[in-house]
Design a protein around this motif. Structure first.
Motif, PDB file in Angstrom:
ATOM      1  N   ALA A  31      -7.999   3.297   5.271  1.00  0.00           N
ATOM      2  CA  ALA A  31      -6.940   4.381   5.577  1.00  0.00           C
ATOM      3  C   ALA A  31      -6.054   4.307   4.234  1.00  0.00           C
ATOM      4  CB  ALA A  31      -6.517   4.521   6.788  1.00  0.00           C
ATOM      5  N   HIS A  32      -5.753   3.219   4.351  1.00  0.00           N
ATOM      6  CA  HIS A  32      -4.427   2.738   3.332  1.00  0.00           C
ATOM      7  C   HIS A  32      -5.015   3.127   2.076  1.00  0.00           C
ATOM      8  CE1 HIS A  32      -1.675   0.588   6.234  1.00  0.00           C
ATOM      9  NE2 HIS A  32      -1.887   1.753   6.439  1.00  0.00           N
ATOM     10  N   SER A  33      -6.184   2.465   1.740  1.00  0.00           N
ATOM     11  CA  SER A  33      -6.895   2.561   0.498  1.00  0.00           C
ATOM     12  C   SER A  33      -7.029   4.065   0.046  1.00  0.00           C
ATOM     13  CB  SER A  33      -8.140   1.563   0.100  1.00  0.00           C
ATOM     14  OG  SER A  33      -9.204   1.939   1.266  1.00  0.00           O
ATOM     15  N   GLU A  34      -7.899   4.818   0.753  1.00  0.00           N
ATOM     16  CA  GLU A  34      -8.209   6.116   0.523  1.00  0.00           C
ATOM     17  C   GLU A  34      -6.819   6.685   0.215  1.00  0.00           C
ATOM     18  OE1 GLU A  34     -10.122   9.549   3.230  1.00  0.00           O
ATOM     19  OE2 GLU A  34     -11.490   7.868   3.100  1.00  0.00           O
ATOM     20  N   ALA A  35      -5.710   6.650   0.921  1.00  0.00           N
ATOM     21  CA  ALA A  35      -4.579   7.295   0.758  1.00  0.00           C
ATOM     22  C   ALA A  35      -4.149   7.286  -0.770  1.00  0.00           C
ATOM     23  CB  ALA A  35      -3.316   6.993   1.694  1.00  0.00           C
ATOM     24  N   LEU A  44      -3.175  10.535  -5.564  1.00  0.00           N
ATOM     25  CA  LEU A  44      -3.551  10.668  -7.152  1.00  0.00           C
ATOM     26  C   LEU A  44      -3.855  12.259  -7.116  1.00  0.00           C
ATOM     27  CD1 LEU A  44      -3.955   9.920 -10.021  1.00  0.00           C
ATOM     28  CD2 LEU A  44      -6.202   9.295  -9.072  1.00  0.00           C
ATOM     29  N   ALA A  45      -4.893  12.705  -6.267  1.00  0.00           N
ATOM     30  CA  ALA A  45      -5.080  14.204  -6.494  1.00  0.00           C
ATOM     31  C   ALA A  45      -3.887  14.985  -6.261  1.00  0.00           C
ATOM     32  CB  ALA A  45      -6.223  14.460  -5.152  1.00  0.00           C
ATOM     33  N   LEU A  46      -3.133  14.830  -5.121  1.00  0.00           N
ATOM     34  CA  LEU A  46      -1.920  15.571  -4.776  1.00  0.00           C
ATOM     35  C   LEU A  46      -0.901  15.679  -6.070  1.00  0.00           C
ATOM     36  CD1 LEU A  46      -1.230  14.836  -1.141  1.00  0.00           C
ATOM     37  CD2 LEU A  46      -2.097  17.134  -2.157  1.00  0.00           C
ATOM     38  N   GLY A  47      -0.678  14.384  -6.504  1.00  0.00           N
ATOM     39  CA  GLY A  47       0.216  14.460  -7.968  1.00  0.00           C
ATOM     40  C   GLY A  47      -0.267  15.074  -8.852  1.00  0.00           C
ATOM     41  N   ALA A  48      -1.627  15.049  -9.247  1.00  0.00           N
ATOM     42  CA  ALA A  48      -2.026  15.642 -10.325  1.00  0.00           C
ATOM     43  C   ALA A  48      -2.441  17.164 -10.315  1.00  0.00           C
ATOM     44  CB  ALA A  48      -3.864  15.127 -10.666  1.00  0.00           C
ATOM     45  N   LEU A  76       8.660  20.098  -6.891  1.00  0.00           N
ATOM     46  CA  LEU A  76       9.632  19.226  -6.375  1.00  0.00           C
ATOM     47  C   LEU A  76       9.478  19.780  -4.675  1.00  0.00           C
ATOM     48  CD1 LEU A  76      11.863  17.145  -6.019  1.00  0.00           C
ATOM     49  CD2 LEU A  76      13.649  19.141  -6.277  1.00  0.00           C
ATOM     50  N   LEU A  77       9.582  20.949  -4.521  1.00  0.00           N
ATOM     51  CA  LEU A  77       9.175  21.328  -3.251  1.00  0.00           C
ATOM     52  C   LEU A  77       7.784  20.790  -2.522  1.00  0.00           C
ATOM     53  CD1 LEU A  77       9.796  23.149  -0.593  1.00  0.00           C
ATOM     54  CD2 LEU A  77       8.538  24.842  -1.725  1.00  0.00           C
ATOM     55  N   THR A  78       6.755  20.826  -3.411  1.00  0.00           N
ATOM     56  CA  THR A  78       5.452  20.466  -2.996  1.00  0.00           C
ATOM     57  C   THR A  78       5.317  18.761  -2.954  1.00  0.00           C
ATOM     58  OG1 THR A  78       4.662  20.708  -5.344  1.00  0.00           O
ATOM     59  CG2 THR A  78       4.224  22.463  -3.544  1.00  0.00           C
ATOM     60  N   VAL A  79       5.893  18.209  -3.672  1.00  0.00           N
ATOM     61  CA  VAL A  79       5.972  16.618  -3.710  1.00  0.00           C
ATOM     62  C   VAL A  79       6.516  16.200  -2.482  1.00  0.00           C
ATOM     63  CG1 VAL A  79       6.459  14.501  -4.871  1.00  0.00           C
ATOM     64  CG2 VAL A  79       5.411  16.478  -5.842  1.00  0.00           C
ATOM     65  N   LEU A  80       7.716  16.789  -2.329  1.00  0.00           N
ATOM     66  CA  LEU A  80       8.773  16.422  -0.927  1.00  0.00           C
ATOM     67  C   LEU A  80       7.884  16.621   0.081  1.00  0.00           C
ATOM     68  CD1 LEU A  80      12.314  17.664  -2.038  1.00  0.00           C
ATOM     69  CD2 LEU A  80      11.445  15.063  -1.951  1.00  0.00           C
ATOM     70  N   ILE A  81       7.104  17.530   0.305  1.00  0.00           N
ATOM     71  CA  ILE A  81       6.278  17.873   1.517  1.00  0.00           C
ATOM     72  C   ILE A  81       5.159  16.914   1.554  1.00  0.00           C
ATOM     73  CG2 ILE A  81       4.711  19.394   2.414  1.00  0.00           C
ATOM     74  CD1 ILE A  81       6.689  21.766   1.642  1.00  0.00           C
ATOM     75  N   ALA A  82       4.405  16.572   0.419  1.00  0.00           N
ATOM     76  CA  ALA A  82       3.265  15.846   0.198  1.00  0.00           C
ATOM     77  C   ALA A  82       3.626  14.206   0.650  1.00  0.00           C
ATOM     78  CB  ALA A  82       2.735  15.834  -1.023  1.00  0.00           C
ATOM     79  N   ALA A  83       4.868  13.890   0.169  1.00  0.00           N
ATOM     80  CA  ALA A  83       5.134  12.389   0.531  1.00  0.00           C
ATOM     81  C   ALA A  83       5.145  12.001   2.057  1.00  0.00           C
ATOM     82  CB  ALA A  83       6.392  11.945  -0.261  1.00  0.00           C
ATOM     83  N   PRO A  84       5.652  12.771   2.676  1.00  0.00           N
ATOM     84  CA  PRO A  84       5.796  12.538   4.235  1.00  0.00           C
ATOM     85  C   PRO A  84       4.522  13.017   4.867  1.00  0.00           C
ATOM     86  CG  PRO A  84       7.061  14.393   3.866  1.00  0.00           C
ATOM     87  CD  PRO A  84       6.870  13.810   2.345  1.00  0.00           C
ATOM     88  N   TYR A  85       3.700  13.710   4.363  1.00  0.00           N
ATOM     89  CA  TYR A  85       2.285  13.998   4.934  1.00  0.00           C
ATOM     90  C   TYR A  85       1.398  12.856   4.879  1.00  0.00           C
ATOM     91  CZ  TYR A  85      -2.471  15.738   4.805  1.00  0.00           C
ATOM     92  OH  TYR A  85      -3.773  15.881   5.080  1.00  0.00           O
ATOM     93  N   ALA A 134       0.827  -1.061   0.170  1.00  0.00           N
ATOM     94  CA  ALA A 134       0.073   0.055  -0.119  1.00  0.00           C
ATOM     95  C   ALA A 134       0.927   1.349  -0.046  1.00  0.00           C
ATOM     96  CB  ALA A 134      -0.887  -0.089   1.078  1.00  0.00           C
ATOM     97  N   LEU A 135       1.806   1.348   0.801  1.00  0.00           N
ATOM     98  CA  LEU A 135       2.659   2.632   1.105  1.00  0.00           C
ATOM     99  C   LEU A 135       3.391   2.604  -0.310  1.00  0.00           C
ATOM    100  CD1 LEU A 135       3.832   4.741   2.376  1.00  0.00           C
ATOM    101  CD2 LEU A 135       5.710   3.341   3.509  1.00  0.00           C
ATOM    102  N   VAL A 136       3.800   1.650  -1.086  1.00  0.00           N
ATOM    103  CA  VAL A 136       4.713   1.790  -2.426  1.00  0.00           C
ATOM    104  C   VAL A 136       3.778   2.205  -3.321  1.00  0.00           C
ATOM    105  CG1 VAL A 136       5.753   0.414  -4.019  1.00  0.00           C
ATOM    106  CG2 VAL A 136       6.357  -0.173  -1.706  1.00  0.00           C
ATOM    107  N   ALA A 137       2.627   1.665  -3.455  1.00  0.00           N
ATOM    108  CA  ALA A 137       1.441   2.059  -4.028  1.00  0.00           C
ATOM    109  C   ALA A 137       1.206   3.633  -4.066  1.00  0.00           C
ATOM    110  CB  ALA A 137       0.038   1.412  -4.029  1.00  0.00           C
ATOM    111  N   VAL A 138       1.135   4.178  -2.820  1.00  0.00           N
ATOM    112  CA  VAL A 138       0.746   5.494  -2.609  1.00  0.00           C
ATOM    113  C   VAL A 138       1.912   6.414  -3.284  1.00  0.00           C
ATOM    114  CG1 VAL A 138       0.755   7.368  -0.991  1.00  0.00           C
ATOM    115  CG2 VAL A 138      -0.778   5.176  -0.672  1.00  0.00           C
ATOM    116  N   MET A 139       3.214   6.026  -3.044  1.00  0.00           N
ATOM    117  CA  MET A 139       4.157   6.970  -3.124  1.00  0.00           C
ATOM    118  C   MET A 139       4.409   6.806  -4.820  1.00  0.00           C
ATOM    119  SD  MET A 139       4.898   8.423  -0.686  1.00  0.00           S
ATOM    120  CE  MET A 139       4.618   8.329   1.075  1.00  0.00           C
TER     121      MET A 139
END
Length: 430
Positions: A357-361, A366-370, A412-421, A315-320
């Protein structure tokens, strides 16, 4: 053969657009002509298909809002806001940029990004003209803020609407899950402005003092027309915000709004049509056809499916991975059909992940990346293209690479913040 040709045409067109060796509108239309002439796509696919055709909702939303802005410009309200903003910033370009960025980001959470950009760009150009500074950094900063702020709500960015529909996510779901990270990203972006746009904040003290002496109220040239414009805009904005409750496309709101305002204002056609950026509309049309050819031949779907299979059920690999892939796709190919293809694949992945929680992530990834990925290149989001067109018409053109250098840093800045979030919220504390 069709797949190879669709890829080749898009790559060649992208190279010409990026290098600016030829006008981007001519390149986009030529690329569309090639895929149509060789049968990669046809008229039904290019002009009538929801999946592979021109997104007429985007085209007519732009047309309607450009007409409204053209009429509104005649009132002097943009000059009023520009002087007001410059005075509130006390003539400081950096404070002025921060103020305009915050206004843009907040407005983009409740309005279409393109609408926000069309309204804020004239103000910005006038602020910079009053202070006698280069407007390019301000315009770029605002469109980047628009794409960040638009991620906060269901209606702030087109990919969110698609994702919300496919995943069954409500307006409140987006507020609870997306608004916190967008607020964090906006703070980080605001703090980074001085560094990202370093060298852009020098101003003549005499010019700043001159602005401080201006009376913004004197800028309003036609108060009666301003009242009419205000009434129409209020109705249009209310319909935009109510989109999640009443399924009316923004284009169906913008076009009648433009027509009503033209009738009420009695402005001559040459005046309100002068503000329409025909080249931008044609560029979008050509780009949609080329991307539609990639969708029709399965290129987009295959790329997304390969990414989905690479997760290995983790799940975590899929999210990232979804965060990275959706960011890259959004940066290179701005098209609603892209997210229409990605959404079913994410839906399939969620069914294999038992933890809710993992599936919703996966959806929030997807939304954050898009949304954030749209900042990566000059054609990564509709708002980017519109801002570039506006800048060119104003005599302050923004090159593809000038935008992309700044946009890639912010992405790059926003994705680096989004990943740990995503990791902390849905895997550590979720």
């Amino acid at each position: 053969m069709s797949t190879v040709l669709a890829i080749a045409v898009f790559v060649v067109a992208y190279v010409f657009i990026a290098t600016e060796k030829l006008p981007k509108t001519a390149v986009a239309l030529a690329g569309a002509g090639v895929v149509l002439a060789f049968g990669v796509t046809d008229s039904a696919d290019a002009f009538y298909s929801d999946d592979t055709g021109i997104d007429w909702d985007v085209i007519f939303l732009l047309l309607g809002m450009m007409i409204i802005v053209g009429v509104l410009r005649r009132t002097g309200v943009f000059e009023y806001i520009a002087i007001w903003a410059a005075k509130r910033a006390k003539g400081s370009p950096l404070r002025g940029m921060i103020l305009l960025v915050l206004i843009t980001a907040i407005a983009s959470a409740f309005l279409d990004n393109v609408t926000t950009v069309l309204l804020i760009a004239p103000v910005t150009l006038l602020v910079c003209d009053r202070l006698d500074i280069r407007p390019t950094p301000f315009l770029i900063a605002e469109v980047l803020a628009s794409n960040i702020g638009g991620a906060a709500t269901l209606i702030g960015d087109p990919p969110n609407i698609i994702i919300g529909s496919r995943a069954g996510l409500s307006f409140n779901d987006f507020l609870v899950n997306m608004t916190p990270i967008v607020a964090i990203e906006l703070v980080a972006f605001t703090l980074a402005l001085r560094w990202v746009f370093r060298g852009s904040f020098a101003v003549d003290p005499a010019r700043a003092a001159e602005v401080m002496r201006l009376n913004e109220r004197e800028a309003i040239r036609d108060p009666r027309l301003l009242v009419k414009c205000g009434a129409v805009l209020l109705a249009v904005f209310a319909a935009f915000v109510g989109h999640s409750l009443v399924p009316i496309e923004p284009s169906i709101v913008a076009l009648p709004g433009a027509g009503i305002l033209v009738l009420l204002s009695r402005v001559e056609p040459r005046d309100y049509l002068a503000g329409v950026e025909w080249e931008t509309l044609l560029f979008f049309a050509g780009l949609f056809v080329m991307i539609g050819a990639l969708v029709k031949t399965g290129v987009i779907g295959n790329l997304a499916e390969l990414a989905a299979k690479a997760t290995g059920g983790n799940a975590l690999v899929a999210v990232m991975l979804i965060l990275v892939v959706s960011t890259l796709l959004s940066g290179v190919i701005d098209s609603i059909p892209t997210w229409a293809k990605m959404s079913p694949l994410v839906l399939a992945l969620t069914q294999d992940i038992p933890d809710p929680a993992h599936s919703e992530a996966l959806w929030w990834s997807l939304a954050l990346g898009a949304d954030f990925g749209g900042n990566m290149t000059a054609i990564g989001a509709s708002a980017n293209v519109v801002m570039l067109g506006t800048a060119a018409r104003s005599g302050s053109p923004i090159s593809f690479w000038e935008f992309t250098r700044k946009g890639a840093q912010v992405t790059l800045l926003t994705v680096l913040i989004a990943a740990p979030y995503l990791w902390l919220r849905y895997f550590v504390f979720g």
